[in-house]
Design a protein around this motif. Structure first.
Motif, PDB file in Angstrom:
ATOM      1  N   GLY A   1     -95.782  20.938 -21.614  1.00  0.00           N
ATOM      2  CA  GLY A   1     -95.291  21.025 -20.470  1.00  0.00           C
ATOM      3  C   GLY A   1     -95.119  19.810 -19.430  1.00  0.00           C
ATOM      4  O   GLY A   1     -96.128  19.227 -19.713  1.00  0.00           O
ATOM      5  N   VAL A   2     -94.348  19.886 -18.525  1.00  0.00           N
ATOM      6  CA  VAL A   2     -94.202  18.584 -17.619  1.00  0.00           C
ATOM      7  C   VAL A   2     -94.173  19.056 -16.263  1.00  0.00           C
ATOM      8  O   VAL A   2     -93.677  19.957 -16.117  1.00  0.00           O
ATOM      9  CB  VAL A   2     -92.979  17.805 -17.835  1.00  0.00           C
ATOM     10  CG1 VAL A   2     -93.094  16.541 -16.801  1.00  0.00           C
ATOM     11  CG2 VAL A   2     -92.986  17.266 -19.256  1.00  0.00           C
TER      12      VAL A   2
ATOM     13  N   TYR B   1     -89.344  17.279 -11.603  1.00  0.00           N
ATOM     14  CA  TYR B   1     -89.020  17.987 -12.536  1.00  0.00           C
ATOM     15  C   TYR B   1     -90.226  18.824 -13.027  1.00  0.00           C
ATOM     16  O   TYR B   1     -91.443  18.325 -12.802  1.00  0.00           O
ATOM     17  CB  TYR B   1     -88.798  16.969 -13.611  1.00  0.00           C
ATOM     18  CG  TYR B   1     -88.500  17.292 -14.900  1.00  0.00           C
ATOM     19  CD1 TYR B   1     -87.112  18.062 -15.283  1.00  0.00           C
ATOM     20  CD2 TYR B   1     -89.331  17.275 -16.224  1.00  0.00           C
ATOM     21  CE1 TYR B   1     -86.695  18.717 -16.488  1.00  0.00           C
ATOM     22  CE2 TYR B   1     -88.949  18.160 -17.284  1.00  0.00           C
ATOM     23  CZ  TYR B   1     -87.683  18.626 -17.508  1.00  0.00           C
ATOM     24  OH  TYR B   1     -87.420  18.886 -18.617  1.00  0.00           O
ATOM     25  N   ARG B   2     -90.039  19.697 -13.675  1.00  0.00           N
ATOM     26  CA  ARG B   2     -90.934  20.705 -13.994  1.00  0.00           C
ATOM     27  C   ARG B   2     -90.401  21.516 -15.248  1.00  0.00           C
ATOM     28  O   ARG B   2     -89.279  22.056 -15.489  1.00  0.00           O
ATOM     29  CB  ARG B   2     -91.153  21.893 -13.041  1.00  0.00           C
ATOM     30  CG  ARG B   2     -92.151  22.967 -13.395  1.00  0.00           C
ATOM     31  CD  ARG B   2     -92.266  23.879 -12.004  1.00  0.00           C
ATOM     32  NE  ARG B   2     -92.960  25.073 -12.430  1.00  0.00           N
ATOM     33  CZ  ARG B   2     -93.746  25.628 -11.623  1.00  0.00           C
ATOM     34  NH1 ARG B   2     -94.055  25.359 -10.288  1.00  0.00           N
ATOM     35  NH2 ARG B   2     -94.599  26.796 -11.980  1.00  0.00           N
ATOM     36  N   SER B   3     -91.294  21.821 -16.356  1.00  0.00           N
ATOM     37  CA  SER B   3     -91.010  22.565 -17.473  1.00  0.00           C
ATOM     38  C   SER B   3     -92.304  22.973 -18.187  1.00  0.00           C
ATOM     39  O   SER B   3     -93.293  22.400 -18.427  1.00  0.00           O
ATOM     40  CB  SER B   3     -90.157  21.548 -18.545  1.00  0.00           C
ATOM     41  OG  SER B   3     -89.962  22.190 -19.798  1.00  0.00           O
ATOM     42  N   ASP B   4     -92.140  24.255 -18.404  1.00  0.00           N
ATOM     43  CA  ASP B   4     -93.397  24.884 -19.098  1.00  0.00           C
ATOM     44  C   ASP B   4     -94.608  24.822 -18.566  1.00  0.00           C
ATOM     45  O   ASP B   4     -95.624  24.457 -19.519  1.00  0.00           O
ATOM     46  CB  ASP B   4     -93.387  24.436 -20.358  1.00  0.00           C
ATOM     47  CG  ASP B   4     -92.012  25.010 -21.252  1.00  0.00           C
ATOM     48  OD1 ASP B   4     -91.662  26.204 -21.154  1.00  0.00           O
ATOM     49  OD2 ASP B   4     -91.618  24.456 -22.120  1.00  0.00           O
ATOM     50  N   VAL B   5     -94.872  24.773 -17.239  1.00  0.00           N
ATOM     51  CA  VAL B   5     -96.358  24.470 -16.533  1.00  0.00           C
ATOM     52  C   VAL B   5     -97.290  25.312 -16.837  1.00  0.00           C
ATOM     53  O   VAL B   5     -98.297  25.015 -17.545  1.00  0.00           O
ATOM     54  CB  VAL B   5     -95.976  24.388 -15.083  1.00  0.00           C
ATOM     55  CG1 VAL B   5     -97.316  23.914 -14.319  1.00  0.00           C
ATOM     56  CG2 VAL B   5     -95.019  23.401 -14.524  1.00  0.00           C
ATOM     57  N   MET B   6     -96.852  26.676 -17.019  1.00  0.00           N
ATOM     58  CA  MET B   6     -98.126  27.358 -17.060  1.00  0.00           C
ATOM     59  C   MET B   6     -98.141  28.120 -18.429  1.00  0.00           C
ATOM     60  O   MET B   6     -98.946  28.840 -18.757  1.00  0.00           O
ATOM     61  CB  MET B   6     -97.992  28.777 -16.182  1.00  0.00           C
ATOM     62  CG  MET B   6     -97.697  28.410 -14.747  1.00  0.00           C
ATOM     63  SD  MET B   6     -99.664  28.031 -14.379  1.00  0.00           S
ATOM     64  CE  MET B   6     -99.417  27.692 -12.466  1.00  0.00           C
ATOM     65  N   ASN B   7     -97.172  27.544 -19.131  1.00  0.00           N
ATOM     66  CA  ASN B   7     -97.082  28.457 -20.573  1.00  0.00           C
ATOM     67  C   ASN B   7     -97.314  27.488 -21.727  1.00  0.00           C
ATOM     68  O   ASN B   7     -96.793  27.731 -22.894  1.00  0.00           O
ATOM     69  CB  ASN B   7     -96.075  29.216 -20.692  1.00  0.00           C
ATOM     70  CG  ASN B   7     -94.505  28.668 -20.564  1.00  0.00           C
ATOM     71  OD1 ASN B   7     -94.576  27.691 -19.732  1.00  0.00           O
ATOM     72  ND2 ASN B   7     -93.681  28.898 -21.289  1.00  0.00           N
TER      73      ASN B   7
ATOM     74  N   VAL C   1     -98.607  17.608 -19.194  1.00  0.00           N
ATOM     75  CA  VAL C   1     -98.662  16.381 -18.694  1.00  0.00           C
ATOM     76  C   VAL C   1     -98.099  16.295 -17.091  1.00  0.00           C
ATOM     77  O   VAL C   1     -96.951  16.777 -16.867  1.00  0.00           O
ATOM     78  CB  VAL C   1     -97.848  15.314 -19.758  1.00  0.00           C
ATOM     79  CG1 VAL C   1     -98.184  13.712 -19.199  1.00  0.00           C
ATOM     80  CG2 VAL C   1     -98.067  15.600 -21.111  1.00  0.00           C
ATOM     81  N   THR C   2     -98.868  15.639 -16.371  1.00  0.00           N
ATOM     82  CA  THR C   2     -98.768  15.749 -14.995  1.00  0.00           C
ATOM     83  C   THR C   2     -99.215  14.581 -14.123  1.00  0.00           C
ATOM     84  O   THR C   2     -99.744  13.710 -14.740  1.00  0.00           O
ATOM     85  CB  THR C   2     -99.104  17.089 -14.330  1.00  0.00           C
ATOM     86  OG1 THR C   2     -98.750  17.142 -12.906  1.00  0.00           O
ATOM     87  CG2 THR C   2    -100.795  17.131 -14.333  1.00  0.00           C
TER      88      THR C   2
END
Length: 1802
Positions: A936-937, A942-948, A953-954
């Motif tokens: 996740g990013v 931009y944000r994708s699949d943060v919690m799952n 990578v942040t």
């Protein structure tokens, strides 16, 4: 005129202006066709290339024209609007300078030049950058403070003498305690400027003497002016980092004088920092910095004679004519003479010496009275005419008795100063009365006497004077009080006649007696009575004493009932007063309802699940498709990052808690049958593989030998490439032996050809290198025949002692042929000097089962052990050393353990985030349940699949949002590891505190990686203390609370518990795999001088003596032997010369294989020996040695440098030093220099072309168009219906087309001599694939054309797609030349052979140098890395190489917003114990306060202020619960204090009043949006310009430049907010004042001079003069002398100067948002209107020409402003339940418009 970029874009990109795209890929509609499509593509491709070539040539021509026009500033459109302050008209004291005829030609020319000079300086200073001034250099990295500029910064008629010195010392101490190294320079000529201002002249002289005698500060006064030879020599030898100079003086003459200093400094390549506008906090000092550039040198050279003439005219050495009382002529010569005689007499009266205060007092009084008496006698003026009208019209002098009265009061004042402690002087009444016109001239005359007295005493060495109290020579406030007392109160009655006190009375009597004795023939009366006349010395019309302002409310804190507050600050709170519950401050608190993070702030609607910041970008099928495309690209992008193959991860559910079991398996004593069979099968397979490899080698053996003999380099490269494919060690041995024999034959053949001529030893190096490899790597396989062969070869090379060492016996030469092939260099020297970087490193040979593809070093295994044991580790290792491997091992481990564990990878930049994500996609594949993802990013945009996701990578700021959000605590418990890449960002100026917050809030283990940390032990100790805290916290957390939390939320997912470890390992590895060799490059005529820069050449004797050798200053083997040779040369009697001879050195003697580790020991021995030389008194020898090593580069102009830059790249290409990265800090220059390189190759190609080539290409294109047009008529669907003749025609056309294309390709092909690209590295399809993703980017055509010639550029203004194109092609080896800014410094994987520093900059500091130079030397490809300094000043190079990397000291970690977030976390988290522990960890464990109790106290004080502020402003209640608008403020925490101001505007309805749409629509007018941008720019786009920018009214092209003030209603609201904040802050300071260290407060901060006075026994008069009602509890006693009281703290602008210094409180910690900001001279500093100007005209170029921003800074600032608008809109939409709210719609519309404008401007 259009800029170069504009011209280029107009010609090339006219068809793609509306096709810019963001970082996500997007599809554009396009006409497609199978045959015609390809035809059009090829046609377009050729046309585009031609257009690019033509455009670049045109661009270069216009760029050169523009440069010529820009050499001098355009004076036609400027008008001076601010005049210098005219000299105060004082009839009683006049200084007359020699008058000049302003109409004479010479004077007119002089005045015209001064105008040019002012404009030049104004233009330069206007472009200054506001930066942190202190970099972490050592020794010679010092700066210069111009003493007169220092003086001007703090001069103020109202500031008392001692307070003036206090402020100066505070300023200098702020630099000193931050580790700064500086000297102060007072130019002799500048003294002439002060005679019209005697008070300032006296202060200047006293300051010089005080700094010299009472501080360790170096003060230079030997330089006459900045044009003197001595000063130029000083600059050349020391090369200061910058000079702090004021841009304005006391008069226009002094301003011009300072302008000459600025011009000269910039000419000498010394940067300028403005004395005005500087700010500081606890850790840093910020100021306006002007970089020296070529135009400054052009200006100085052009006007050198004018500058010299101007300097002479401004400073005249003739004594000025001075008149006092309009008629009395005051001769300076007579004062000097009288002072000299009186000093001589005083020495006889006080032979034992005395306190400087006594000496100056009696000298000033005696000399002043004698001079005054003589003047009165000479003038023969009647003193009886002082009555009547004429007395008011004319300023009559005092009579001699009246003057004596005044001097008696001065003596009495000094008597008080000698005994009265500062604590009582601070309490003296504040007098507002001024001296009368009759007294002022006498005071000024005495100040001149004091100046000359100090000057005379400076040269008196035979008299003992106590100079400790030089800063306290007088106290004007005390003198005025005494004058008022004797004029008004003493005469009022006997009850007001107060006793002086015994000590004071005796002291006063003594002082006046001495004055009387010094007066010789004059009689001025006895000491008592003090007043013998009734003359009034003070103006009676004014208010005598300052009225006290409104009463200060009750001092105390509002109580807070919170466990968190008690735990953290309870020890401080217990000593502070608390307000009663019925106090008005408590009862008036706002009563808002409690804020609930799960609900909207003004409705009960539940917030969405995806509440945090940015919504997920996969809500629709189209968006999912875009993400899939992005992931596909990430796989491809990842493939360019390394050779690792993708791993399919299968969760190992049966893994035990101890992960180390995977490595340490228990060994069975008896093998099972199955195991035996498996082992047998493996042996058979290995034998089969070995036979196969043996056969393969037999086939290649003879061809390989022939290739080596034909071309040694190519043959060896192929041999080594083949060796990498082999697995069998025995086969490798055969290959190596064959290679050795072939190399020896090459050497022998070379020797036969050369005969007695000098030989190319690189061929012998290859022989010896193969011997090294055989003996080191295959020792266990070498048999007797092999060893005999090696022995023979060594004898052939002439290394008889090595042959004997290898064979173990003493041998004799066999025949005379040996001499033919012998190397005429001894074996140890040969290995060090010629084998150099080929020497073998210490490498392990035992594989590690945890690692495939390579054998890890010991330190890398330690990392893997740490991960296996769930330990934390700090890893400090050089760039490209392999430290990131542990990160991916850690990820793999967590992925294998379960589907629930999470690894968080924290990278400092979005570019690095993209790189890591691509690597993860390439490296790991895992089948997960629906809804889960591997990676996740989370970045700001931009944000994708943060919690799952299992690997997130942040960037730090985004992870902090998750860690401190009450709603994400369940997710944070799933985190198994956090990896911090580039952890040295803890020392950054911006965002460092966020890294701290993360390191102290995570409960899991972590890996902290960096290549540049100079104090890793300190960092590790701090982190270990944090882990110990968490160990205690977790042990005390109750089991029941954990159980309740789990039961309440029915947690189904369970992360497997692993063994807890709280250990923090430190893994240090300092050895670079590749040595770095440095070179300085300069231009001499038409040739380049490239000199090797020996690392020791950067040192000085003083540096070695004081600091030793820098820890990371290492030598290559060649450099070590070079150092030894010069040591022998400069000290021929050196006792240890024989012992340290390479052939005799204990670790080299008779050693066949000298390794890198052996050379390190030799290097260390030489360094220690050099240090011993200094101890032995051989400083001169060491100095001579260092001079031998220094290169002698030639300076060239900036214009020559950049004009010849393409040729320099060619030179590196010839030297085989490419691929290279050229670091340039100016974004414009990055692109421009890349274009110049491209143009150079283009011109080269055209110069070699046939003149008819262009005509032929055009003809072929025309023919090809006709053929294509004809082919399009044949429809593919009707092919079967075509008759045979038409079919033949079509086939003929296709054949013709192919032939035409081939011919055209041949003509358009780029010759290899005109390109740096490696066409073998990337095939055509891959090249197209790479550029396909960037097909809609604005720079696409330019990038592609440059890439075809192996050139690229890389900077932050480019989109991610454009940067990734360059990164991929460079990594793949296609592009060989990249110009770049520091965007490539932080972790981006772009290794190269060479790094070139092509531009000097303030940003080229110790840290950036190491980060950037670390790119040089590709492991596995280059044996050495090269660092080139292209025309960088040698002193700067020296500093960069020898400076230590910055120490991590931490930042001020707290803000008001952060404290609100912590309180919100503690109040609203489900797991209260965990949340409270996190909050306390942040508060208690700042790196800044680690082992520093003072900073710990400061942070607690600041925490308490923040709480009080939040309670009073209605964001917290008295239980510490968030209320009101707490949510909105925390959502905008990036922008404190603007977030608080924004809320105040919202609550007053100002935005709703402004944001009214066009009637009947939801669209807002341009006027509304413009006003909204104007307001937001005032809040969030605050970039202050130096005050001098307003000096001229300049007719700007497009921008308004200076931001206008807020609209009246908004300004009123802001003033109201600021007033409340100032009140809160003042109450806080008053409350916490008792925590100050008062012992420290009575000492000057730099000199530590103590003013407590233990000899004081009291005085009735002193007590009477004190004002006990005067409140000064939080005011520095020094500031009290100037009349500052507690009431003044309610005005934020004087807080820094007035508040008790030991509190450590700075006004920057106060959330004030000032409407107007002023510098020390009281000039307003305007705000840059860049954000509003850009909204109006949309041009980045205009911001560079008008707004004084470089394009890169402008782009970053605008990008941040765009994100801000979107962030405010997002926050408001999350917290407002009406989607049609006008404010929301306005922000949304504005965000879209602003973003589009920025895209179009790139």
């Amino acid at each position: 005129m259009d800029s170069a970029d504009d011209i280029f874009k107009k010609v090339v990109h006219n068809d793609s202006d509306e096709n810019s795209s963001d970082d996500k890929d997007s599809e554009r509609p396009a006409k497609e066709g199978k045959q015609s499509g390809s035809t059009c593509d090829s046609d377009e491709k050729d046309e585009t290339n031609d257009n690019v070539d033509a455009a670049v040539l045109q661009m270069l021509k216009e760029e050169e024209d523009r440069k010529k026009e820009a050499e001098d500033p355009d004076c036609s459109n400027t008008e001076e609007v601010t005049q210098q302050t005219s000299e105060t008209e004082d009839k009683g004291f006049k200084v007359l300078q020699c008058k000049c005829d302003s109409q004479s030609p010479g004077m007119r020319k002089h005045l015209a030049f001064l105008r040019k000079l002012r404009l030049h300086i104004w233009a330069s200073l206007s472009k200054s950058q506001y930066v942190s001034l202190l970099k972490d250099f050592v020794e010679s990295e010092f700066f210069v403070i111009d003493g007169d500029s220092l003086l001007l910064t703090f001069l103020d008629e109202d500031t008392q003498c001692l307070n003036f010195f206090y402020q100066v010392e505070c300023f200098l101490q702020d630099f000193t305690e931050k580790g700064a190294k500086y000297v102060i320079v007072f130019f002799k000529d500048a003294e002439q400027m002060y005679f019209p201002y005697p008070h300032f002249l006296f202060l200047r002289t006293a300051l010089i003497e005080h700094l010299r005698h009472n501080t360790s500060t170096t003060v230079h006064t030997e330089f006459s002016n900045c044009l003197s030879t001595k000063w130029e020599t000083f600059l050349k030898q020391s090369y200061p980092y910058f000079i702090i100079v004021s841009d304005t003086g006391l008069s226009c003459h002094q301003t011009d004088y300072l302008s000459i200093l600025i011009a000269h400094s910039l000419f000498k390549k010394v940067n300028i920092v403005l004395a005005s506008g500087q700010e500081y906090d606890l850790l840093r000092v910020y100021g306006y910095h002007v970089q020296s550039v070529h135009k400054h040198r052009i200006f100085f050279q052009k006007y050198k004679e004018d500058l010299k003439c101007a300097s002479e005219k401004l400073v005249r050495y003739e004594d000025p004519v001075i008149y006092i009382y309009e008629q009395l002529n005051l001769s300076l010569k007579s004062i000097k003479k009288e002072v000299h005689q009186t000093v001589h007499l005083l020495k006889q009266l006080w032979p034992e010496g005395s306190d400087i205060r006594r000496v100056i007092c009696v000298l000033a009084c005696a000399v002043g009275l004698k001079i005054y008496s003589n003047m009165l006698e000479n003038a023969n003026i009647s003193m009886k005419a002082k009555t009547g009208q004429s007395a008011r019209e004319r300023c009559f002098p005092l009579c001699l008795e009246e003057a004596a009265d005044f001097c008696r009061m001065q003596c009495l004042t000094v008597a008080f100063l000698l005994y009265m402690p500062l604590s009582q002087r601070a309490q003296i009444r504040i007098k507002k009365s001024c001296w009368t016109k009759q007294v002022s001239p006498l005071i000024k005359m005495q100040q001149l006497c004091m100046h000359f007295a100090l000057t005379q005493l400076r040269d008196t060495n035979d008299w003992k004077l106590d100079l400790t109290y030089l800063p306290d020579l007088n106290d004007d406030s005390l003198l005025r009080n005494l004058a008022h007392y004797y004029e008004v109160e003493y005469t009022a009655g006997s009850e007001l006649k107060k006793e002086l006190g015994k000590e004071v009375e005796n002291e006063y009597q003594c002082l006046w007696d001495i004055v009387t004795k010094l007066s010789v023939k004059y009689n001025f009366g006895d000491a008592f009575p003090v007043r013998k006349t009734s003359q009034l010395f003070l103006e009676q019309e004014q208010t005598l004493f300052r009225d006290h302002e409104e009463e200060i409310p009750a001092i105390g804190l509002i109580s807070v009932k919170s466990d968190l507050v008690e735990d953290y600050a309870g020890d401080v709170l217990k000593d502070l007063p608390v307000l009663e519950s019925n106090d008005p401050a408590v009862t008036s608190l706002n009563k808002y309802k409690q804020f609930d993070e799960l609900r909207h702030w003004h409705s009960d609607r539940t917030l969405t699940e995806e509440y945090e910041r940015v919504p997920c970008n996969a809500d629709t099928a189209e968006e999912r498709k875009q993400i899939q495309k992005l992931q596909t690209f990430q796989h491809f992008y990842g493939s360019t990052l390394g050779d690792t193959t993708s791993k399919v991860i299968v969760p190992q559910e049966d893994v035990s808690g101890n992960a180390n079991a995977a490595v340490k398996k228990p060994q069975n004593k008896h093998k099972t049958k199955a195991e035996t069979i498996v082992e047998e099968n493996n042996r058979r397979l290995q034998a089969k593989e070995e036979n196969k490899e043996q056969e393969q080698w037999k086939a290649l053996c003879i061809p390989t030998e022939k290739e080596i003999k034909a071309n040694l380099t190519v043959g060896i490269n192929k041999l080594e490439k083949f060796l990498k494919t082999l697995k069998s060690k025995s086969v490798k041995l055969s290959v190596e032996m064959t290679g050795l024999s072939a190399c020896l034959e090459v050497w022998k053949e070379h020797c036969r050809k050369q005969g007695n001529k000098s030989k190319d030893l690189s061929k012998a190096v290859q022989v010896m290198r193969r011997i090294h490899i055989l003996l080191e790597k295959y020792q266990d396989l070498l048999e007797k025949p092999h060893l005999q062969k090696l022995t023979t070869y060594l004898r052939l090379l002439g290394f008889k002692n090595l042959a004997c060492s290898l064979s173990g016996q003493v041998g004799e030469s066999n025949d005379q042929n040996i001499s033919k092939y012998a190397i005429e260099v001894s074996p140890a020297r040969f290995q060090l000097q010629y084998m150099d970087y080929y020497l073998l490193r210490e490498e392990r040979s035992d594989p590690d089962p945890r690692v495939q593809h390579f054998i890890p070093d010991t330190w890398q295994r330690e990392l893997l052990d740490a991960v296996d044991n769930n330990e934390s580790a700090v890893i400090v290792a050089p760039t490209s050393s392999g430290k990131t491997y542990a990160s991916y091992y850690c990820m793999e481990k967590v992925l294998k353990t379960s589907n629930e564990g999470v690894v968080v990878y924290v990278a400092p930049t979005k570019a690095l985030v993209n790189q890591v994500v691509a690597t993860i996609y390439k490296q790991f594949t895992k089948k997960l349940p629906d809804g889960l993802a591997v990676c996740g990013v989370f970045t700001r945009d931009y944000r994708s699949d943060v919690m799952n996701s299992q690997i997130l990578v942040t960037v730090p700021q985004c992870l902090e949002i998750l860690m401190l959000s009450p709603r994400c605590q369940k997710w944070t418990k799933r985190i198994q590891y956090v990896i911090f890449d580039e952890v040295h960002c803890l020392g950054s100026e911006i965002g460092a505190e966020v890294w701290e917050h993360l390191l102290v809030t995570i409960r899991c283990p972590f890996l902290a990686l960096s290549a540049t940390v100079s104090n890793p032990e300190h960092l590790t100790d701090w982190l270990q203390s944090v882990k110990r805290y968490w160990q205690r916290a977790e042990n005390t957390m109750e089991e029941s609370s954990e159980m309740n939390f789990t039961r309440k939320y029915k947690v189904k997912r369970k992360v497997r518990e692993q063994k807890k470890s709280y250990r923090v390992r430190l893994v240090l590895y300092e050895e670079r795999y590749n040595d770095l060799e440095k070179y300085v490059c300069s231009l001499k005529g038409s040739d380049f001088i490239i000199e090797h820069y020996h690392p020791c050449a950067v040192l000085t004797v003083n540096h070695i003596e004081n600091y030793g050798f820098p820890s990371d200053l290492s030598l290559s083997p060649r450099e070590s032997i070079q150092l030894y040779d010069i040591m022998v040369k400069v000290w021929q009697e050196w006792p240890r010369a024989q012992e340290l001879d390479p052939e005799e050195f204990i670790f080299f003697k008779n050693k066949v294989v000298i390794k890198k580790a052996d050379v390190r020991k030799y290097e260390q021995e030489l360094k220690e020996e050099l240090c011993k030389w200094i101890v032995l008194g051989q400083r001169q020898k060491v100095n001579e040695l260092l001079e031998h090593l220094k290169p002698k580069p030639v300076d060239c102009s900036e214009l020559e440098k950049w004009n010849n830059f393409p040729r320099f790249v060619d030179k590196l290409h010839e030297m085989n030093k490419l691929p290279a990265i050229f670091f340039i800090f100016n974004v414009d220059l990055v692109e421009h220099s890349a274009k110049n390189i491209f143009l150079n190759l283009l011109r080269k190609q055209r110069s070699k072309q046939d003149p008819n080539t262009e005509r032929e290409k055009e003809h072929l294109r025309d023919e090809l168009r006709k053929v294509n047009k004809t082919l399009t008529k044949f429809c593919p669907q009707n092919m079967k219906k075509l008759n045979s003749s038409k079919m033949e025609n079509m086939e003929l056309l296709v054949t013709t087309k192919q032939q035409l294309e081939k011919r055209l390709d041949r003509l358009t092909a780029i010759p290899s001599a005109c390109s740096y690209a490696d066409p073998k590295a990337v095939d055509e399809d891959t090249f197209k694939k790479i550029f396909h993703r960037a097909r809609f980017e604005r720079r696409r055509y330019l990038q592609q054309s440059m890439a075809l010639r192996g050139i690229g550029f890389h900077h932050g203004n480019m989109t991610a797609k454009e940067r990734q194109v360059v990164e991929m092609l460079f990594r793949m080896g296609y592009i060989k030349v990249v110009t770049a800014t520091s965007t490539l410094a932080l972790g981006i994987n772009m290794p190269c052979r060479s790094v070139v520093f092509a531009e000097d900059s303030i940003f080229l500091d110790a840290l950036n140098y190491r980060q950037m130079s670390g790119r040089a030397g590709r492991r596995g490809q280059d044996m050495i890395g090269n660092v080139f300094f292209y025309n960088i000043p040698c002193p700067k190079v020296e500093r960069l190489i020898k400076s230590n990397v910055p120490q991590l000291k931490g930042q001020f970690p707290l803000t008001v917003s952060l404290i609100l977030r912590l309180m919100l976390l503690a109040a609203k988290a489900d797991d209260k114990a965990d949340a409270r522990a996190k909050a306390l960890s942040v508060l208690k464990h700042s790196l800044m306060s680690f082992r520093k109790e003072r900073y710990t106290e400061i942070l607690k004080i600041y925490f308490m202020f923040s709480l009080q502020f939040l309670i009073k402003e209605g964001y917290l209640d008295q239980e510490g619960n968030p209320i009101g608008f707490a949510g909105l403020v925390t959502h905008l925490f990036y922008h404190e204090p603007s977030n608080f101001v924004l809320v105040s505007f919202l609550t007053k309805g100002l935005f709703h009043k402004l944001c009214q749409p066009i009637k009947g629509t939801t669209v807002f007018s341009e006027d509304v949006l413009e006003r909204l941008v104007h307001i937001l720019a005032n809040l969030f786009g605050r970039k202050y310009l130096p005050a001098c920018t307003r000096k001229y009214k300049y007719k700007f092209c497009q921008s308004k430049v200076f931001l206008e003030d807020l609209p009246e209603d908004f300004a009123d609201a802001l003033n109201e907010y600021n007033t409340k904040v100032e009140e809160n802050f003042a109450h806080f300071l008053l409350t916490t004042a008792k925590l100050a260290d008062m012992e420290q407060e009575y000492r000057l901060p730099l000199s530590k001079t103590d003013f407590t006075s233990k000899k004081w026994h009291g005085s009735e008069l002193a007590s009477y003069l004190m004002d006990n009602a005067k409140s000064i509890s939080a005011i520095s006693p020094f500031a009290c002398l100037s009349g500052v009281t507690d009431n003044d703290l309610f005005h934020g602008k004087i807080i820094n100067e007035a508040v008790l210094r030991s509190l450590g409180i700075n006004v920057t910690n106060c959330p004030l948002l000032c409407l107007k900001k002023y510098d020390k001279q009281g000039r307003r500093m305007p705000l840059n209107a860049y954000a509003l100007d850009f909204y109006k005209h949309g041009s980045l170029i205009a911001l560079t020409t008008d707004n004084w921003l470089n394009e890169g800074d402008a782009y970053y600032a605008l990008k941040d402003f765009t994100l801000l608008i979107k962030s405010v809109g997002t926050s408001l939409s999350e917290l407002c339940d009406d989607p049609n709210d006008n404010v929301l719609l306005a922000f949304k519309q504005l965000g879209e418009i602003y973003e589009e404008k920025l895209k179009c401007a790139i």
